[in-house]
Design a protein around this motif. Structure first.
Motif, PDB file in Angstrom:
ATOM      1  N   PHE A  36       0.852  -1.180   0.000  1.00 28.82           N
ATOM      2  CA  PHE A  36       0.000   0.000   0.000  1.00 28.82           C
ATOM      3  C   PHE A  36       0.891   1.234   0.000  1.00 28.82           C
ATOM      4  CE2 PHE A  36      -2.304  -3.415   2.015  1.00 28.82           C
ATOM      5  CZ  PHE A  36      -3.524  -3.382   1.358  1.00 28.82           C
ATOM      6  N   PRO A  37       0.857   2.015  -1.090  1.00 27.49           N
ATOM      7  CA  PRO A  37       1.729   3.197  -1.165  1.00 27.49           C
ATOM      8  C   PRO A  37       1.163   4.373  -0.372  1.00 27.49           C
ATOM      9  CG  PRO A  37       0.462   2.989  -3.176  1.00 27.49           C
ATOM     10  CD  PRO A  37       0.125   1.793  -2.334  1.00 27.49           C
ATOM     11  N   PHE A  38       2.009   4.998   0.430  1.00 23.94           N
ATOM     12  CA  PHE A  38       1.653   6.206   1.166  1.00 23.94           C
ATOM     13  C   PHE A  38       2.547   7.359   0.701  1.00 23.94           C
ATOM     14  CE2 PHE A  38      -0.536   3.192   3.734  1.00 23.94           C
ATOM     15  CZ  PHE A  38      -1.554   3.878   4.352  1.00 23.94           C
ATOM     16  N   ASN A  39       2.827   7.401  -0.586  1.00 23.52           N
ATOM     17  CA  ASN A  39       3.676   8.444  -1.159  1.00 23.52           C
ATOM     18  C   ASN A  39       2.791   9.512  -1.776  1.00 23.52           C
ATOM     19  OD1 ASN A  39       6.202   7.012  -0.738  1.00 23.52           O
ATOM     20  ND2 ASN A  39       5.453   5.604  -2.308  1.00 23.52           N
ATOM     21  N   ARG A  40       3.223  10.749  -1.668  1.00 21.41           N
ATOM     22  CA  ARG A  40       2.466  11.854  -2.249  1.00 21.41           C
ATOM     23  C   ARG A  40       3.053  12.205  -3.594  1.00 21.41           C
ATOM     24  NH1 ARG A  40       1.510  18.044  -0.554  1.00 21.41           N
ATOM     25  NH2 ARG A  40      -0.168  18.372  -2.023  1.00 21.41           N
ATOM     26  N   ASP A  41       2.155  12.326  -4.583  1.00 23.89           N
ATOM     27  CA  ASP A  41       2.574  12.720  -5.924  1.00 23.89           C
ATOM     28  C   ASP A  41       2.589  14.244  -5.949  1.00 23.89           C
ATOM     29  OD1 ASP A  41       3.188  12.863  -8.578  1.00 23.89           O
ATOM     30  OD2 ASP A  41       1.219  12.201  -9.296  1.00 23.89           O
ATOM     31  N   GLU A  42       3.776  14.845  -5.847  1.00 25.66           N
ATOM     32  CA  GLU A  42       3.918  16.306  -5.741  1.00 25.66           C
ATOM     33  C   GLU A  42       3.217  17.087  -6.852  1.00 25.66           C
ATOM     34  OE1 GLU A  42       4.969  18.068  -3.259  1.00 25.66           O
ATOM     35  OE2 GLU A  42       5.576  16.351  -2.075  1.00 25.66           O
ATOM     36  N   PRO A  43       3.322  16.679  -8.137  1.00 26.91           N
ATOM     37  CA  PRO A  43       2.652  17.478  -9.170  1.00 26.91           C
ATOM     38  C   PRO A  43       1.124  17.501  -9.025  1.00 26.91           C
ATOM     39  CG  PRO A  43       4.208  15.940 -10.172  1.00 26.91           C
ATOM     40  CD  PRO A  43       4.130  15.610  -8.722  1.00 26.91           C
ATOM     41  N   ASP A  44       0.552  16.475  -8.436  1.00 25.02           N
ATOM     42  CA  ASP A  44      -0.901  16.408  -8.298  1.00 25.02           C
ATOM     43  C   ASP A  44      -1.293  16.943  -6.924  1.00 25.02           C
ATOM     44  OD1 ASP A  44      -3.557  15.901  -8.406  1.00 25.02           O
ATOM     45  OD2 ASP A  44      -3.390  13.732  -8.638  1.00 25.02           O
ATOM     46  N   VAL A  45      -1.748  18.206  -6.866  1.00 27.82           N
ATOM     47  CA  VAL A  45      -2.073  18.843  -5.591  1.00 27.82           C
ATOM     48  C   VAL A  45      -3.322  18.250  -4.944  1.00 27.82           C
ATOM     49  CG1 VAL A  45      -0.929  21.010  -6.117  1.00 27.82           C
ATOM     50  CG2 VAL A  45      -3.340  20.705  -6.732  1.00 27.82           C
ATOM     51  N   ASP A  46      -4.168  17.566  -5.730  1.00 25.03           N
ATOM     52  CA  ASP A  46      -5.371  16.960  -5.181  1.00 25.03           C
ATOM     53  C   ASP A  46      -5.125  15.569  -4.610  1.00 25.03           C
ATOM     54  OD1 ASP A  46      -6.929  19.162  -5.785  1.00 25.03           O
ATOM     55  OD2 ASP A  46      -7.380  18.423  -7.804  1.00 25.03           O
ATOM     56  N   ASP A  47      -3.909  15.054  -4.778  1.00 22.57           N
ATOM     57  CA  ASP A  47      -3.582  13.716  -4.299  1.00 22.57           C
ATOM     58  C   ASP A  47      -2.959  13.804  -2.915  1.00 22.57           C
ATOM     59  OD1 ASP A  47      -3.078  10.994  -4.154  1.00 22.57           O
ATOM     60  OD2 ASP A  47      -1.110  11.207  -5.064  1.00 22.57           O
ATOM     61  N   PHE A  48      -3.746  13.489  -1.900  1.00 22.05           N
ATOM     62  CA  PHE A  48      -3.253  13.479  -0.532  1.00 22.05           C
ATOM     63  C   PHE A  48      -3.266  12.039  -0.046  1.00 22.05           C
ATOM     64  CE2 PHE A  48      -5.052  17.712  -1.046  1.00 22.05           C
ATOM     65  CZ  PHE A  48      -3.972  18.488  -0.658  1.00 22.05           C
ATOM     66  N   PRO A  49      -2.129  11.416   0.086  1.00 17.98           N
ATOM     67  CA  PRO A  49      -2.101  10.013   0.486  1.00 17.98           C
ATOM     68  C   PRO A  49      -2.604   9.841   1.913  1.00 17.98           C
ATOM     69  CG  PRO A  49       0.093  10.936   0.567  1.00 17.98           C
ATOM     70  CD  PRO A  49      -0.798  11.998  -0.020  1.00 17.98           C
ATOM     71  N   GLY A  50      -3.186   8.743   2.134  1.00 21.22           N
ATOM     72  CA  GLY A  50      -3.629   8.424   3.485  1.00 21.22           C
ATOM     73  C   GLY A  50      -4.989   7.792   3.508  1.00 21.22           C
ATOM     74  N   SER A  51      -6.043   8.579   3.264  1.00 16.70           N
ATOM     75  CA  SER A  51      -7.398   8.059   3.445  1.00 16.70           C
ATOM     76  C   SER A  51      -7.716   6.918   2.486  1.00 16.70           C
ATOM     77  CB  SER A  51      -8.425   9.178   3.306  1.00 16.70           C
ATOM     78  OG  SER A  51      -8.362   9.739   2.016  1.00 16.70           O
ATOM     79  N   GLU A  52      -7.368   7.081   1.205  1.00 15.99           N
ATOM     80  CA  GLU A  52      -7.656   6.012   0.250  1.00 15.99           C
ATOM     81  C   GLU A  52      -6.811   4.782   0.543  1.00 15.99           C
ATOM     82  OE1 GLU A  52      -7.304   7.404  -3.739  1.00 15.99           O
ATOM     83  OE2 GLU A  52      -8.807   8.965  -3.457  1.00 15.99           O
ATOM     84  N   GLN A  53      -5.551   5.008   0.922  1.00 12.25           N
ATOM     85  CA  GLN A  53      -4.682   3.882   1.224  1.00 12.25           C
ATOM     86  C   GLN A  53      -5.150   3.153   2.489  1.00 12.25           C
ATOM     87  OE1 GLN A  53      -3.721   6.859   0.333  1.00 12.25           O
ATOM     88  NE2 GLN A  53      -2.239   6.696  -1.312  1.00 12.25           N
ATOM     89  N   VAL A  54      -5.585   3.911   3.474  1.00 10.09           N
ATOM     90  CA  VAL A  54      -6.097   3.280   4.684  1.00 10.09           C
ATOM     91  C   VAL A  54      -7.352   2.479   4.357  1.00 10.09           C
ATOM     92  CG1 VAL A  54      -7.139   3.725   6.949  1.00 10.09           C
ATOM     93  CG2 VAL A  54      -5.043   4.913   6.269  1.00 10.09           C
ATOM     94  N   GLU A  55      -8.219   3.032   3.516  1.00  9.39           N
ATOM     95  CA  GLU A  55      -9.422   2.304   3.092  1.00  9.39           C
ATOM     96  C   GLU A  55      -9.031   1.015   2.374  1.00  9.39           C
ATOM     97  OE1 GLU A  55     -13.377   1.314   2.471  1.00  9.39           O
ATOM     98  OE2 GLU A  55     -12.561   2.880   3.758  1.00  9.39           O
TER      99      GLU A  55
END
Length: 185
Positions: free
Chosen positions: A23-42
């Motif tokens: 399960f990746p918890f990395n943030r894609d810097e160019p995509d400002v709407d991508d905040f890792p955490g909630s989807e990965q936890v789900e």
């Protein structure tokens, strides 16, 4: 395996041949709407719960919230603290049919009172069998004075009585009353 700061999802050599679920918890810097955490936890909880990755049969969050609220309300019905108050003065709408026992208590120690409610109305055949001085068939607007086992007095005013309604929308039976423990007599 949880990947944080490892965008390539590199595994240690001793684990690489086992190919564990990751399960990746990395943030894609160019995509400002991508905040890792909630989807990965789900995703992680779905995996732990043995649920499929495909979410076609997933229960909507709104439905889950409704179910959770219903379960919480049901759990509260059995919670004794819902049917007592430490206050010497107050008011409540007591849904006695939902309570584990049809008794509402207020006060503490020598100033504690218990108010038992039943669905027996003034027009009941059972009224003739009630022991005088122990029970009262109260009506809206009436004031009842109670004495506890320590000789303390409380004044109870019946504000509203709702009988159970099963025709049309269901309405649970309840009684609304206010109380005041008499400080001195």
């Amino acid at each position: 395996m949880l990947f944080k700061g490892n965008s390539g999802k590199q595994l240690p050599a001793w684990l690489a041949d086992k190919e564990p679920k990751g399960f990746p918890f990395n943030r894609d810097e160019p995509d400002v709407d991508d905040f890792p955490g909630s989807e990965q936890v789900e995703d992680l909880w779905r995996w732990v719960g043995g649920l499929p990755v495909n979410r076609d049969s997933e229960t909507p969050i709104a439905t889950l919230r409704e179910r959770a609220a219903r379960l919480e309300k049901q759990a509260l019905k059995g919670e004794p603290s819902q049917y007592r108050s430490p206050a010497l003065r107050g008011q409540t709408r007591f849904r006695f049919a939902d309570a584990p026992e049809p008794v509402f208590r207020w006060g503490l120690g020598i100033a504690e009172f218990a108010f038992e409610v039943s669905q027996c109305g003034a027009d009941s055949d059972l009224e003739q069998h009630l022991t005088p001085g122990r029970t009262v068939v109260a009506r809206v607007g009436q004031i009842v004075v109670l004495m506890n086992e320590h000789g303390r007095l409380a004044v109870v005013e019946i504000l509203d009585v709702q009988h159970e309604q099963t025709q049309g929308p269901y309405v649970a039976p309840h009684v609304t009353f206010s109380w005041r423990v008499v400080e001195t007599s």
